[in-house]
Design an enzyme around this catalytic site. Structure first.
Site, PDB file in Angstrom:
ATOM      1  N   HIS A 194       6.573   4.674  12.993  1.00 12.79           N
ATOM      2  CA  HIS A 194       6.889   5.528  11.839  1.00 12.79           C
ATOM      3  C   HIS A 194       5.672   6.070  11.098  1.00 12.79           C
ATOM      4  O   HIS A 194       5.800   6.819  10.135  1.00 12.79           O
ATOM      5  CB  HIS A 194       7.746   4.753  10.840  1.00 12.79           C
ATOM      6  CG  HIS A 194       6.975   3.710  10.093  1.00 12.79           C
ATOM      7  ND1 HIS A 194       6.256   4.020   8.960  1.00 12.79           N
ATOM      8  CD2 HIS A 194       6.774   2.405  10.307  1.00 12.79           C
ATOM      9  CE1 HIS A 194       5.664   2.920   8.524  1.00 12.79           C
ATOM     10  NE2 HIS A 194       5.954   1.925   9.320  1.00 12.79           N
ATOM     11  N   HIS A 238      13.385   4.702  12.684  1.00 13.30           N
ATOM     12  CA  HIS A 238      13.144   4.965  11.255  1.00 13.30           C
ATOM     13  C   HIS A 238      13.841   6.279  10.867  1.00 13.30           C
ATOM     14  O   HIS A 238      13.901   7.211  11.681  1.00 13.30           O
ATOM     15  CB  HIS A 238      11.622   5.076  11.059  1.00 13.30           C
ATOM     16  CG  HIS A 238      11.157   5.028   9.638  1.00 13.30           C
ATOM     17  ND1 HIS A 238      11.381   6.055   8.753  1.00 13.30           N
ATOM     18  CD2 HIS A 238      10.467   4.091   8.944  1.00 13.30           C
ATOM     19  CE1 HIS A 238      10.838   5.756   7.580  1.00 13.30           C
ATOM     20  NE2 HIS A 238      10.284   4.556   7.667  1.00 13.30           N
ATOM     21  N   ARG A 286       2.684   7.953   9.372  1.00  5.82           N
ATOM     22  CA  ARG A 286       2.401   9.384   9.138  1.00  5.82           C
ATOM     23  C   ARG A 286       1.336   9.935  10.071  1.00  5.82           C
ATOM     24  O   ARG A 286       1.439  11.054  10.561  1.00  5.82           O
ATOM     25  CB  ARG A 286       1.902   9.565   7.691  1.00  5.82           C
ATOM     26  CG  ARG A 286       2.969  10.015   6.749  1.00  5.82           C
ATOM     27  CD  ARG A 286       2.375  10.325   5.383  1.00  5.82           C
ATOM     28  NE  ARG A 286       3.314  11.082   4.590  1.00  5.82           N
ATOM     29  CZ  ARG A 286       4.420  10.581   4.053  1.00  5.82           C
ATOM     30  NH1 ARG A 286       4.737   9.323   4.236  1.00  5.82           N
ATOM     31  NH2 ARG A 286       5.213  11.339   3.341  1.00  5.82           N
ATOM     32  N   GLU A 318      -0.388  -9.072  -1.326  1.00  6.37           N
ATOM     33  CA  GLU A 318      -0.971  -8.526  -0.088  1.00  6.37           C
ATOM     34  C   GLU A 318      -2.189  -7.653  -0.425  1.00  6.37           C
ATOM     35  O   GLU A 318      -2.293  -6.487  -0.034  1.00  6.37           O
ATOM     36  CB  GLU A 318       0.051  -7.723   0.733  1.00  6.37           C
ATOM     37  CG  GLU A 318      -0.352  -7.537   2.186  1.00  6.37           C
ATOM     38  CD  GLU A 318       0.659  -6.707   2.979  1.00  6.37           C
ATOM     39  OE1 GLU A 318       0.684  -5.478   2.842  1.00  6.37           O
ATOM     40  OE2 GLU A 318       1.423  -7.318   3.742  1.00  6.37           O
ATOM     41  N   ASP A 362       0.794  -1.229   0.000  1.00  2.21           N
ATOM     42  CA  ASP A 362       0.000   0.000   0.000  1.00  2.21           C
ATOM     43  C   ASP A 362       0.823   1.275   0.000  1.00  2.21           C
ATOM     44  O   ASP A 362       0.365   2.324   0.435  1.00  2.21           O
ATOM     45  CB  ASP A 362      -0.911  -0.011   1.240  1.00  2.21           C
ATOM     46  CG  ASP A 362      -0.128  -0.281   2.519  1.00  2.21           C
ATOM     47  OD1 ASP A 362       1.099  -0.045   2.526  1.00  2.21           O
ATOM     48  OD2 ASP A 362      -0.741  -0.739   3.506  1.00  2.21           O
ATOM     49  N   GLU A 376      -2.100   5.051   3.150  1.00  2.00           N
ATOM     50  CA  GLU A 376      -2.067   3.648   2.712  1.00  2.00           C
ATOM     51  C   GLU A 376      -3.447   3.057   2.420  1.00  2.00           C
ATOM     52  O   GLU A 376      -3.598   2.244   1.504  1.00  2.00           O
ATOM     53  CB  GLU A 376      -1.334   2.788   3.747  1.00  2.00           C
ATOM     54  CG  GLU A 376       0.169   3.048   3.844  1.00  2.00           C
ATOM     55  CD  GLU A 376       0.544   4.248   4.706  1.00  2.00           C
ATOM     56  OE1 GLU A 376      -0.372   4.872   5.309  1.00  2.00           O
ATOM     57  OE2 GLU A 376       1.734   4.578   4.788  1.00  2.00           O
TER      58      GLU A 376
END
Ligand code: UD1
Ligand code: UDP
Length: 370
Positions: free
Chosen positions: A210, A243, A212, A123, A101, A137
């Site tokens: 990590h 990250h 957003r 996936e 994604d 995503e």
């Protein structure tokens, strides 16, 4: 198709998790006489992508080297679509594979569609049903589904999500998740290097974050909850491979440095990270892939998000959604670490995401269909 010709499969990847989850597929495509993989890296991630490709000894055939520091969604989207125009003019794949994604997956699928090349989505069918969680995503994967011809769904629930959106059952194949293939390939080999834990400890807590939608206050809450637990519990040791995104680096550096029992690390190569997961007592994370790997290793996972597209392990009892509220993170973590019954209940090895043969199934299906 000419039976003497091999099937050219363009495998598009850009970020760390895509590389981990597509590596077993690429290796399987290389093994078969019927297929030839052409690996195109957008390098939406640079260092973190290269770490994975090195571990699996994969060298991209084409590397677009797109990553720029602190890139926006517009940067990745715009630069990728333009670069793909040239790639697709030079190569003529029979099918394109994208995974998951990310923006790389969405733009890779879009570029394939513009060239009328069939798309396989590895996936497929994960959904929260919430447009902005995870962002971007949830919408990326829905847009990939619209563009996809062969939907490789990890679980029956993922298949149902696709059916609910009107995808034909003939085009959905339940394969398991290729992350389990990658994990099983990796976990059995002794790692070349191990993280040296720098204190005696009674409990080891592994952290990654990590997403957003966690930037800003949620990330601050996560860091402050870890700080408080570390200060109050010197016998607990917290390890955090951070990250490289600056929105993560900055709060972590601000709140979590100079604590003897909080060890901040650079992102680890997959092999070293899997070894660390195996040693950890529990994992706190907002990562997608780790929600799938933790249960296979029998590690309780507390998810630092308000919802998940991976309900299977929650239903199996090894993963719990705790969100990003400071007090809740602390109470849920301490409950697990201080109450053996609560811990044992969650620390059961469960594997709702496959048997390690997803890549083989995907390649078998591609050969059968093409
Ligand atoms: C991306 C994906 C996300 C995925 C995550 C996995 C999108 C929109 N987001 O988010 O779905 O879960 O990867 O980690 O596709 N950086 C480096 N070196 C690296 C990697 C990143 O320096 O190897 C820094 C750069 O400053 C870069 C920034 O991180 O600009 C953001 O990278 P980006 O891929 O845009 O977003 P992620 O948050 O990593
Ligand atoms: N991982 C890794 N090194 C690290 C942290 C994570 O190799 O230092 C692996 C982890 O095992 C999992 C994947 O990276 O397979 C998850 O990537 P990430 O959390 O970046 O993305 P997401 O899965 O959330 O999209």
């Amino acid at each position: 198709m000419d039976p003497t010709k091999t099937i050219n499969v363009m495998v598009i990847l850009g970020t760390r998790p895509e590389a981990i989850k597509l590596a077993p597929v690429i290796l399987e495509l290389k093994e078969r006489t019927e297929t030839t993989p052409v690996v195109v890296a957008t390098a939406q991630h640079r260092e973190m992508l290269d770490q994975v490709l090195d571990i699996f000894h994969i060298r991209p055939d084409i590397d677009l080297d797109l990553m720029i520091p602190d890139q926006t969604l517009f940067d990745v989207t715009g630069n990728a679509i333009k670069s793909f125009e040239k790639v697709m003019q030079k190569t003529t794949p029979d099918v394109i594979l994208v995974q998951g994604d990310t923006t790389t997956s969405f733009i890779g699928a879009l570029a394939g569609f513009y060239n009328k090349i069939p798309i396989g989505h590895v996936e497929a069918g994960l959904r929260t049903g919430n447009k902005y969680f995870p962002f971007p995503e949830e919408i990326n994967r829905k847009m990939v589904s619209v563009l996809t011809d062969y939907h490789f769904a990890p679980t029956a629930g993922n298949r149902q999500n696709l059916l609910n959106e009107g995808v034909s059952p003939d085009n959905i194949f339940i394969t398991g998740n290729t992350v389990i293939d990658a994990l099983l390939m990796t976990v059995k080999k002794p790692p070349k290097q191990e993280v040296v834990i720098r204190s005696d400890y009674q409990r080891l807590i592994l952290i990654t974050a990590h997403r957003r939608e966690n930037f800003g206050q949620p990330m601050k809450n996560i860091c402050q909850s870890i700080r408080q637990m570390a200060e109050d519990n010197p016998h607990f040791h917290f390890v955090y491979p951070v990250h490289l995104n600056q929105h993560v680096q900055k709060p972590v550096q601000r709140y979590l440095t100079n604590l003897p029992n909080v060890q901040l690390l650079s992102p680890l190569d997959y092999h070293t990270f899997v070894n660390l997961m195996s040693k950890a007592d529990i994992i706190l994370t907002d990562s997608g892939g780790i929600q799938e790997e933790g249960p296979s290793l029998g590690k309780p996972v507390l998810v630092l998000r308000n919802e998940t597209e991976r309900p299977e392990a929650v239903e199996a009892g090894t993963v719990k959604i705790v969100g990003t509220d400071r007090e809740t993170i602390i109470s849920e973590t301490l409950r697990l670490l201080n109450y053996p019954d609560a811990y044992q209940k969650m620390a059961q090895a469960q594997n709702p995401y496959g048997d390690g043969k997803a890549s083989k199934r995907i390649v078998d299906l591609l050969i059968e269909k093409l």
